[in-house]
Design a protein around this motif. Structure first.
Motif, mmCIF file in Angstrom:
data_model
loop_
_atom_site.group_PDB
_atom_site.id
_atom_site.type_symbol
_atom_site.label_atom_id
_atom_site.label_comp_id
_atom_site.label_asym_id
_atom_site.label_seq_id
_atom_site.Cartn_x
_atom_site.Cartn_y
_atom_site.Cartn_z
ATOM 1 N N GLN A 166 18.202 -40.211 31.488
ATOM 2 C CA GLN A 166 19.016 -41.491 31.387
ATOM 3 C C GLN A 166 19.394 -42.089 30.146
ATOM 4 N N ASP A 183 21.836 -40.912 27.216
ATOM 5 C CA ASP A 183 23.004 -41.368 27.297
ATOM 6 C C ASP A 183 23.297 -42.028 26.212
ATOM 7 N N SER A 202 26.949 -44.198 26.582
ATOM 8 C CA SER A 202 26.542 -45.448 26.474
ATOM 9 C C SER A 202 25.721 -46.064 26.991
ATOM 10 N N THR A 203 24.178 -46.333 27.036
ATOM 11 C CA THR A 203 23.362 -46.780 27.560
ATOM 12 C C THR A 203 22.919 -47.904 26.284
#
Length: 362
Positions: free
Chosen positions: A263, A266, A268-269
């Protein structure tokens, strides 16, 4: 924030008070008709809204804090808040230097300069007239009082942050432990040095803002502080992998994903994550946590004077200057205005011998 930075970040046009706009609308109506005057007034409202939207939060915060200082001054002296006369502004800077802080001590001249500039903006935003001559008189008084403080042997303020340098980068790289935190620390410092980061900039980066390219990294930095802060900083692979920010970034990201999950790939992290003492992720880093991390990292490396959040920014400018890099290239990399006075000041941080007007004349 200095007076120059405040003027750079202030909206281009200060919104006039309604009482000042009414005659203007009447003039428009006389020249163009009522409907056109109404549309022009609506355009003024839109301009005010856009100016409010694009003014950075940290600048608005500075305005608010400085206005509260102005309110405390007026309450202490019995002067009206709506008058920015020559005498009131000179009294304001005098009060700030003598007793302006909440604890009764005086502000540092740099802080007083910031509060003066922001208070003037605040007065104008509220529709109160402040002339250029009155401002100049206050600034002249402030400069003279600062000289008097120096003559009296009193130096206030934290002074300039120490500049990061290549030796410090090596010490930091070698002191980072073989952990996820160590990998993040190494990337945070090496990367930040090479794009002249403010503490707020790595804190605001997302994973998608850092792109790996064949020749290095492109870091898309968007702080909103000035128009020059919107930039794509290119960081090339360095000759020595030990202090290469590109290899440091790659290692940190690979380790983060391997240990904490896909994750974190990603876009957007957060690019840089907070990690507690037990190795647990705490989300994205904020500007204060970046500043504390850089101080801690430099202390761990045994650097005599701990670096601050601004040391990386100063270090890029001063080191690049010593390496003969073009001033415009340095400005573009760090997001300074070309011929920025602050950048030129950073470039001159050395022992005063090499960059000296008298050197090599004969």
């Amino acid at each position: 924030m200095s007076e120059t930075e405040l003027l750079q970040t202030a909206p281009v046009s200060i919104s006039p008070a309604e009482s000042e706009r009414t005659p203007l609308i009447q003039q428009w109506a006389a020249r163009h008709g009522i409907d056109a005057a109404r549309r022009l007034a609506e355009a003024e409202d839109l301009a005010d809204a856009v100016a409010q939207q694009i003014t950075p939060d940290n600048t608005l915060d500075t305005y608010e804090k400085s206005w509260r200082v102005w309110e405390r001054f007026c309450a202490a002296t019995g002067l009206p808040e709506s008058e920015g006369s020559r005498g009131a502004l000179v009294a304001f800077v005098t009060w700030m230097l003598r007793e302006g802080q909440h604890n009764g001590s005086g502000y540092a001249p740099a802080s007083a300069d910031t509060h003066l500039a922001a208070a003037v903006i605040g007065l104008r935003q509220r529709g109160h007239h402040v002339s250029a001559d009155d401002q100049a008189a206050a600034r002249k008084a402030l400069a003279g009082l600062e000289v008097q403080l120096l003559k009296d042997g009193e130096r206030r303020g934290r002074g300039k942050a120490v500049a990061g340098d290549i030796d410090g980068l090596y010490a930091i790289a070698r002191s980072c432990p073989d952990t996820l935190t160590g990998a993040r620390d190494k990337s945070l410092v090496l990367g930040g040095f090479h794009y002249a980061s403010r503490a707020s900039e790595p804190a605001g980066l997302l994973t998608g803002d850092v792109a790996l390219r064949p020749r290095g990294l492109i870091v898309s930095v968007l702080t909103g502080k000035t128009k020059h802060s919107v930039r794509n900083a290119r960081i090339a692979y360095q000759q020595d992998p030990e202090v290469c920010p590109v290899w440091a970034w790659r290692h940190y990201r690979e380790r983060l994903i391997a240990e904490q999950g896909e994750q974190w790939a990603d876009p957007s992290t957060p690019a840089y994550v907070g990690i507690d003492r037990w190795g647990h992720l705490t989300g994205g880093m904020g500007p204060d946590s970046v500043t504390r991390a850089i101080k801690r990292i430099s202390a761990r490396a045994g650097i005599p004077i701990a670096w601050t959040g601004h040391s990386l920014r100063i270090g890029l400018a001063s080191t690049s200057r010593k390496k003969g890099k073009d001033a415009i290239a340095i400005a573009d990399q760090g997001g300074w205005a070309r011929h920025s006075r602050s950048m030129l000041g950073y470039m001159q941080i050395d022992d005063g011998w090499d960059d000296n007007a008298s050197a090599g004349l004969t």
